[in-house]
Scaffold this motif. Sequence first.
Motif, mmCIF file in Angstrom:
data_model
loop_
_atom_site.group_PDB
_atom_site.id
_atom_site.type_symbol
_atom_site.label_atom_id
_atom_site.label_comp_id
_atom_site.label_asym_id
_atom_site.label_seq_id
_atom_site.Cartn_x
_atom_site.Cartn_y
_atom_site.Cartn_z
ATOM 1 N N SER A 146 0.807 -1.485 0.191
ATOM 2 C CA SER A 146 -0.380 0.183 0.142
ATOM 3 C C SER A 146 1.030 1.846 0.132
ATOM 4 O O SER A 146 -0.051 2.229 -0.251
ATOM 5 C CB SER A 146 -0.925 0.176 1.691
ATOM 6 N N ARG A 164 0.389 2.822 -3.135
ATOM 7 C CA ARG A 164 -0.976 3.190 -3.137
ATOM 8 C C ARG A 164 -1.393 4.215 -1.805
ATOM 9 O O ARG A 164 -2.714 4.098 -2.082
ATOM 10 C CB ARG A 164 -1.879 2.476 -3.823
ATOM 11 N N GLU A 211 -1.110 8.220 -1.851
ATOM 12 C CA GLU A 211 -2.495 8.736 -2.503
ATOM 13 C C GLU A 211 -3.938 7.813 -2.614
ATOM 14 O O GLU A 211 -4.976 8.496 -2.427
ATOM 15 C CB GLU A 211 -2.222 9.493 -3.617
ATOM 16 N N VAL A 212 -3.896 7.462 -3.315
ATOM 17 C CA VAL A 212 -5.316 6.248 -3.734
ATOM 18 C C VAL A 212 -6.124 6.051 -1.980
ATOM 19 O O VAL A 212 -7.274 6.315 -2.718
ATOM 20 C CB VAL A 212 -5.434 4.985 -4.487
ATOM 21 N N PHE A 213 -5.736 5.575 -1.645
ATOM 22 C CA PHE A 213 -6.097 5.014 -0.369
ATOM 23 C C PHE A 213 -6.611 6.365 0.421
ATOM 24 O O PHE A 213 -8.091 6.504 1.521
ATOM 25 C CB PHE A 213 -5.291 4.149 0.393
ATOM 26 N N ARG A 214 -6.197 7.183 0.994
ATOM 27 C CA ARG A 214 -5.756 8.452 1.524
ATOM 28 C C ARG A 214 -7.338 9.509 0.622
ATOM 29 O O ARG A 214 -8.174 9.988 1.340
ATOM 30 C CB ARG A 214 -5.008 9.804 1.305
ATOM 31 N N ALA A 215 -7.107 9.617 -0.809
ATOM 32 C CA ALA A 215 -8.805 9.784 -1.175
ATOM 33 C C ALA A 215 -9.574 9.153 -0.970
ATOM 34 O O ALA A 215 -10.742 10.436 -0.541
ATOM 35 C CB ALA A 215 -8.244 10.348 -2.698
ATOM 36 N N GLU A 216 -9.482 8.160 -1.064
ATOM 37 C CA GLU A 216 -11.084 7.213 -0.307
ATOM 38 C C GLU A 216 -11.376 7.251 0.486
ATOM 39 O O GLU A 216 -12.360 7.622 0.874
ATOM 40 C CB GLU A 216 -10.460 5.539 -0.959
ATOM 41 N N ALA A 227 -3.262 3.988 4.105
ATOM 42 C CA ALA A 227 -3.293 5.657 3.761
ATOM 43 C C ALA A 227 -2.194 6.085 3.808
ATOM 44 O O ALA A 227 -1.912 7.283 3.850
ATOM 45 C CB ALA A 227 -4.980 6.236 3.921
#
Length: 163
Positions: free
Chosen positions: A53, A56, A58-63, A89
């Motif tokens: 992770s 990734r 940034e993707v998890f933070r946005a989610e 995240a």
Amino acid sequence: MLAELHNWNSKTKALLLASSLSGGAGAILNEITEVDRHDFDSLVTSLKNRFGSVNRAEVFRAELQTRVRFNNESLPDLAQAIKKLTRRAYPGTSPLVRDTLALDSFIDAIIETEVRLRVREVGPKSINEAENIAVRLEALRVADIRKVEMFALSILKPFKSLI
């Protein structure tokens, strides 16, 4: 733990890890050199690069920022999902910081305004405490709604014959 117990070297650990891989993880073996396949740290790094992770985050933070409670999702399920997303995240942060971020994200994800505001007002110190408070508040809210519905039905009962 087995490697420590049996005092395995890097090559033994790499070979045992490699032999246990399947699917997409097993395909990694075709993408790395033979030297890397026999080096535990290199193999772990390749797996982290592909599945970890960290890359990734940034993707998890946005989610995490946009996560709200789904229809028919229980509060404990929401809390668990928030904890998992927060770990993904913010993989390099301390547990204390992650817990604070998870707490705020959990409260923000509660879509019922009254419950969300009351939980925030109580000021829980952890996501587990916030979850317990939210579950109690939701139970009280549901009980109150049912009580009002029953009262309304009892008032309308005498007029039922007129309808």
